[in-house]
Write an enzyme that holds these catalytic residues in place. Structure first.
Site, PDB file in Angstrom:
ATOM      1  CG  ASP A   1     -20.529  15.390  12.689  1.00 41.82           C
ATOM      2  OD1 ASP A   1     -20.688  16.602  12.957  1.00 41.82           O
ATOM      3  OD2 ASP A   1     -19.590  14.985  11.966  1.00 41.82           O
TER       4      ASP A   1
ATOM      5  CE  LYS B   1     -16.477  16.385  10.182  1.00 44.89           C
ATOM      6  NZ  LYS B   1     -17.898  16.110  10.205  1.00 44.89           N
TER       7      LYS B   1
ATOM      8  N   GLY C   1     -19.877   6.485   4.357  1.00 41.45           N
ATOM      9  CA  GLY C   1     -18.724   7.376   4.513  1.00 41.45           C
ATOM     10  C   GLY C   1     -18.681   7.977   5.909  1.00 41.45           C
TER      11      GLY C   1
ATOM     12  CE1 TYR D   1     -24.338  20.928   5.633  1.00 37.39           C
ATOM     13  CE2 TYR D   1     -24.790  23.122   4.774  1.00 37.39           C
ATOM     14  CZ  TYR D   1     -23.924  22.217   5.342  1.00 37.39           C
ATOM     15  OH  TYR D   1     -22.632  22.588   5.601  1.00 37.39           O
TER      16      TYR D   1
ATOM     17  CB  THR E   1     -15.290  20.409   7.636  1.00 33.76           C
ATOM     18  OG1 THR E   1     -16.154  19.821   6.663  1.00 33.76           O
ATOM     19  CG2 THR E   1     -14.486  21.524   6.985  1.00 33.76           C
TER      20      THR E   1
HETATM   21  N1  LIG Z   1     -25.721  18.036   7.754  1.00 33.01           N
HETATM   22  C1  LIG Z   1     -24.525  17.865   8.256  1.00 33.01           C
HETATM   23  O1  LIG Z   1     -24.195  18.392   9.336  1.00 33.01           O
HETATM   24  C2  LIG Z   1     -23.529  16.982   7.537  1.00 33.01           C
HETATM   25  C3  LIG Z   1     -22.498  16.336   8.233  1.00 33.01           C
HETATM   26  C4  LIG Z   1     -21.619  15.498   7.510  1.00 33.01           C
HETATM   27  C5  LIG Z   1     -21.777  15.352   6.138  1.00 33.01           C
HETATM   28  N2  LIG Z   1     -22.796  16.010   5.506  1.00 33.01           N
HETATM   29  C6  LIG Z   1     -22.982  15.854   4.053  1.00 33.01           C
HETATM   30  O2  LIG Z   1     -23.109  14.468   3.758  1.00 33.01           O
HETATM   31  C7  LIG Z   1     -22.559  14.170   2.470  1.00 33.01           C
HETATM   32  C8  LIG Z   1     -21.551  13.033   2.613  1.00 33.01           C
HETATM   33  O3  LIG Z   1     -20.465  13.481   3.418  1.00 33.01           O
HETATM   34  P1  LIG Z   1     -19.357  12.449   3.985  1.00 33.01           P
HETATM   35  O4  LIG Z   1     -18.446  13.248   4.822  1.00 33.01           O
HETATM   36  O5  LIG Z   1     -20.003  11.235   4.560  1.00 33.01           O
HETATM   37  O6  LIG Z   1     -18.624  12.047   2.616  1.00 33.01           O
HETATM   38  P2  LIG Z   1     -17.716  10.765   2.324  1.00 33.01           P
HETATM   39  O7  LIG Z   1     -17.085  10.234   3.564  1.00 33.01           O
HETATM   40  O8  LIG Z   1     -16.856  11.151   1.166  1.00 33.01           O
HETATM   41  O9  LIG Z   1     -18.775   9.642   1.815  1.00 33.01           O
HETATM   42  C9  LIG Z   1     -19.458   9.803   0.609  1.00 33.01           C
HETATM   43  C10 LIG Z   1     -20.525   8.713   0.484  1.00 33.01           C
HETATM   44  O10 LIG Z   1     -21.266   8.955  -0.724  1.00 33.01           O
HETATM   45  C11 LIG Z   1     -21.194   7.775  -1.541  1.00 33.01           C
HETATM   46  N3  LIG Z   1     -21.202   8.152  -2.966  1.00 33.01           N
HETATM   47  C12 LIG Z   1     -20.427   9.061  -3.581  1.00 33.01           C
HETATM   48  N4  LIG Z   1     -20.720   9.109  -4.902  1.00 33.01           N
HETATM   49  C13 LIG Z   1     -21.696   8.188  -5.104  1.00 33.01           C
HETATM   50  C14 LIG Z   1     -22.429   7.745  -6.266  1.00 33.01           C
HETATM   51  N5  LIG Z   1     -22.198   8.265  -7.476  1.00 33.01           N
HETATM   52  N6  LIG Z   1     -23.384   6.802  -6.091  1.00 33.01           N
HETATM   53  C15 LIG Z   1     -23.626   6.280  -4.876  1.00 33.01           C
HETATM   54  N7  LIG Z   1     -22.961   6.624  -3.757  1.00 33.01           N
HETATM   55  C16 LIG Z   1     -22.014   7.579  -3.874  1.00 33.01           C
HETATM   56  C17 LIG Z   1     -19.908   7.107  -1.145  1.00 33.01           C
HETATM   57  O11 LIG Z   1     -19.926   5.756  -1.544  1.00 33.01           O
HETATM   58  P3  LIG Z   1     -18.540   4.942  -1.808  1.00 33.01           P
HETATM   59  O12 LIG Z   1     -18.096   4.453  -0.445  1.00 33.01           O
HETATM   60  O13 LIG Z   1     -18.914   3.863  -2.733  1.00 33.01           O
HETATM   61  O14 LIG Z   1     -17.559   5.928  -2.414  1.00 33.01           O
HETATM   62  C18 LIG Z   1     -19.952   7.295   0.382  1.00 33.01           C
HETATM   63  O15 LIG Z   1     -20.845   6.379   0.975  1.00 33.01           O
HETATM   64  C19 LIG Z   1     -21.973  15.484   1.972  1.00 33.01           C
HETATM   65  O16 LIG Z   1     -22.910  16.086   1.130  1.00 33.01           O
HETATM   66  C20 LIG Z   1     -21.789  16.318   3.237  1.00 33.01           C
HETATM   67  O17 LIG Z   1     -21.880  17.706   2.993  1.00 33.01           O
HETATM   68  C21 LIG Z   1     -23.675  16.809   6.169  1.00 33.01           C
END
Ligand SMILES: NC(=O)c1ccc[n+]([C@@H]2O[C@H](COP(=O)([O-])OP(=O)(O)OC[C@H]3O[C@@H](n4cnc5c(N)ncnc54)[C@H](OP(=O)(O)O)[C@@H]3O)[C@@H](O)[C@H]2O)c1
Length: 280
Positions: free
Chosen positions: A108, A71, A136, A225, A67
């Site tokens: 994923d 990754k 992201g 979640y 995580t």
């Molecule tokens: N259910 C599951 O199995 C699972 C799997 C993976 C992730 N998730 C969840 O998904 C979420 C994202 O995870 P990730 O790994 O993709 O994170 P990440 O790689 O850090 O990406 C974060 C994303 O959120 C955007 N963001 C952050 N702050 C923002 C704001 N104030 N306004 C608009 N956009 C914003 C970022 O945009 P920028 O590019 O502009 O920074 C980017 O697109 C987390 O809550 C994580 O727990 C869940």
């Protein structure tokens, strides 16, 4: 395949890692199936990742999940990367092979799709345009799996538009990057909306998105979640949209990991969901 002589050992490497719900999920299955095994949270710094991965085999681990923030970095460490992980650009699951070498995969996207299919069995990715918020790590797996399932138009909106454009270049059609200011308009005529940003997560602001232009027959998914019902999902439910929360993705991505580690296909049941929900 069964391993009567081996303790079934796996874990999740993250930094931080204590927020992870994965130990609860996997340890439920060990207890449910009456297996001698355990799944542990492993707090591993980025600098320590390579040594930690190399220690899996001698410590008797069958493998581990990765995580944040490991990754992407793991791609350069493991001995083999499967084509799906290569395409997504990240490894979510490491398998220790019989000779002690390490294979990386990414489940994923599988988890995302099978979570939807379990709750909406008639769902089709090609039912109409899909609006995806965020570009992201989570978005990469979501976009990959939607394209694999035949989505014809993925409108990808990200606060930093350059990241959405990079994904458009990488995945080609059907991805179309859009500016963050255009996210409300991206919902026009969409059959599906997916939030992959961290907005709506506990401690973060709700996703700033007006749903007025989203058809009420559209399916709305959030991969966040915690909480289970994000402000986005609550708003979507109130206006009559069907919704899928992010817990199913977490549960379903764990099934191929068990198949690869232990040769077992564990079940995602209502009892498992209820146990996890009680701990969110
Ligand atoms: N259910 C599951 O199995 C699972 C799997 C993976 C992730 N998730 C969840 O998904 C979420 C994202 O995870 P990730 O790994 O993709 O994170 P990440 O790689 O850090 O990406 C974060 C994303 O959120 C955007 N963001 C952050 N702050 C923002 C704001 N104030 N306004 C608009 N956009 C914003 C970022 O945009 P920028 O590019 O502009 O920074 C980017 O697109 C987390 O809550 C994580 O727990 C869940």
């Amino acid at each position: 395949m069964s391993h009567p002589d081996r303790f079934l050992l796996a874990g999740v490497m993250g930094w931080p890692v204590m927020h992870s719900r994965s130990p609860k999920l996997h340890n439920y299955w060990f207890a449910h199936y009456g297996l001698a095994g355990t799944y542990v949270p492993l707090a591993i710094t980025p600098e320590g990742l390579e040594a930690a991965l190399r220690a899996l085999a001698p410590l008797g681990y069958f493998g581990c999940n990765l995580t944040i923030p490991h990754k992407e970095r793991a791609l350069a460490i493991v001995d083999a990367v499967d084509p799906v992980a290569r395409r997504i650009g990240a490894i979510s699951c490491v398998v220790v092979r019989p000779d002690g070498s390490l294979a990386g995969s990414n489940n994923d996207g599988y988890g995302f799709v099978h979570s939807i299919l379990q709750q909406q069995p008639d769902w089709r990715a090609d039912a109409g345009p899909v609006a995806v918020m965020g570009a992201g790590g989570g978005a990469r797996a979501v976009v990959y799996s939607l394209a694999e399932r035949g989505a014809r138009e993925i409108r990808l909106c990200n606060r930093t538009v350059a990241r959405a454009q990079a994904l458009e270049r990488e995945f080609g059609a059907p991805v179309r990057a859009a500016a963050w200011d255009d996210r409300h308009a991206a919902l026009d005529g969409a059959a599906m909306l997916v939030n992959t940003t961290s907005q709506g997560m506990i401690g973060q602001s709700p996703l700033d998105l007006a749903l007025d232009r989203l058809p009420t027959h559209a399916l709305v998914c959030d991969i966040v979640y915690v909480p289970l019902e994000t402000p986005l999902l609550a708003a979507a439910r109130r206006r009559g949209n069907r919704t899928v929360d992010g817990l199913g993705m977490l549960m379903h991505q764990a099934r191929p990991a068990w198949q690869a580690w232990f040769g077992i296909d564990p079940e995602v049941t209502l009892a498992l969901r209820a146990m996890l929900e009680a701990r969110i």
